[in-house]
Design a protein around this motif. Structure first.
Motif, mmCIF file in Angstrom:
data_model
loop_
_atom_site.group_PDB
_atom_site.id
_atom_site.type_symbol
_atom_site.label_atom_id
_atom_site.label_comp_id
_atom_site.label_asym_id
_atom_site.label_seq_id
_atom_site.Cartn_x
_atom_site.Cartn_y
_atom_site.Cartn_z
ATOM 1 N N ASN A 165 52.205 5.026 71.098
ATOM 2 C CA ASN A 165 51.765 6.064 72.030
ATOM 3 C C ASN A 165 50.848 5.454 73.093
ATOM 4 O O ASN A 165 49.664 5.224 72.857
ATOM 5 C CB ASN A 165 51.029 7.165 71.268
ATOM 6 C CG ASN A 165 50.543 8.281 72.194
ATOM 7 O OD1 ASN A 165 50.926 8.338 73.361
ATOM 8 N ND2 ASN A 165 49.692 9.150 71.685
ATOM 9 N N ASP A 197 47.313 12.736 72.319
ATOM 10 C CA ASP A 197 47.915 12.591 71.001
ATOM 11 C C ASP A 197 49.314 13.198 71.027
ATOM 12 O O ASP A 197 49.567 14.153 71.767
ATOM 13 C CB ASP A 197 47.080 13.323 69.944
ATOM 14 C CG ASP A 197 45.703 12.705 69.760
ATOM 15 O OD1 ASP A 197 45.401 11.722 70.461
ATOM 16 O OD2 ASP A 197 44.934 13.217 68.942
ATOM 17 N N ALA A 210 52.742 14.464 68.439
ATOM 18 C CA ALA A 210 53.169 14.795 67.077
ATOM 19 C C ALA A 210 54.597 14.313 66.881
ATOM 20 O O ALA A 210 55.449 14.488 67.743
ATOM 21 C CB ALA A 210 53.075 16.298 66.851
ATOM 22 N N SER A 246 50.704 12.719 63.344
ATOM 23 C CA SER A 246 50.186 12.644 64.704
ATOM 24 C C SER A 246 49.843 11.199 65.048
ATOM 25 O O SER A 246 49.343 10.451 64.205
ATOM 26 C CB SER A 246 48.940 13.523 64.834
ATOM 27 O OG SER A 246 48.367 13.417 66.121
#
Length: 212
Positions: free
Chosen positions: A130, A135, A137, A171
């Motif tokens: 990421n 954040d 999921a 996450s």
């Protein structure tokens, strides 16, 4: 001073009373002018939206990430060079999310956990990075869609039993990574598998393919 008599008539379109010698109804002209302006504004808005969608669509295509001098760099060459699918070991980037299909491994299960007759377990390992500011999921059920020899398949919980890898659920914080597997039960004579990963659930997917 005597008031001059002016003969009038009704506009055949809007039924407004206008001078009998008037060639154009002032009321209709006003409405047409407003309607014309509305049409022009609508055309401008549609053009802007179309351009934005086209640009967004171009930016939403997954790009291949090349490894050069030990530094991962996205291949931002022309759109004609953007692949439709990615293979084992290749890294794709979409919206600052990088995904790699690390491996696809066959398994016959264990003594107490075997696939159905004529089938095997297929363990697909992914690495997800990421690089966005938020954040994200990841769900093995929602984020991934798979096909084996063009037939839709669902993940198999049984395939994960006995492995030392975690499932792809949870996450990922900004700047962090996740590694895990998704298991499928497929015919033993399978030929190819297609797995589509969607980083934000309802956006464009990254397609990964592997052959037996």
């Amino acid at each position: 001073m005597a008031k001059e008599n002016v003969t009038t008539k009704l506009c055949k379109h809007c039924k407004t009373e206008i001078p009998s010698d008037a060639k154009v109804c002032p009321n209709c002209r006003k409405k047409q002018g407003g309607k014309g302006l509305t049409i022009i504004i609508a055309i401008i808005v549609i053009t802007i939206i179309g351009a934005a969608v086209s640009s967004s669509s171009e930016n939403n295509k997954p790009k291949k990430v090349n490894s050069e001098n030990n530094t991962n760099k996205a291949d931002n060459t022309g759109s004609e060079n953007i692949p439709d699918s990615f293979h084992i070991g290749e890294t794709a980037e979409l919206k600052n999310i990088r995904a790699t299909l690390v491996s696809v491994t066959e398994s016959t299960g264990s003594q107490f956990n075997k696939p159905s007759d004529g089938k095997i377990f297929l363990l697909c390992e992914f690495s997800i990075e990421n690089n966005s500011n938020n954040d994200i999921a990841v769900s093995s059920i929602i984020s991934f869609e798979a096909y084996c020899d063009d037939y839709s398949i669902n993940q198999s919980v049984s395939a994960l039993i006995g492995t030392d890898k975690t499932s792809l659920d949870g996450s990922i914080a900004a700047g962090k990574k996740m590694n895990g597997i998704i298991g499928y039960e497929v015919p033993a004579n399978w030929n190819h598998i297609e797995i589509n990963f969607t980083p934000d659930f309802w956006g464009k997917a990254i397609k990964f393919t592997a052959a037996k």
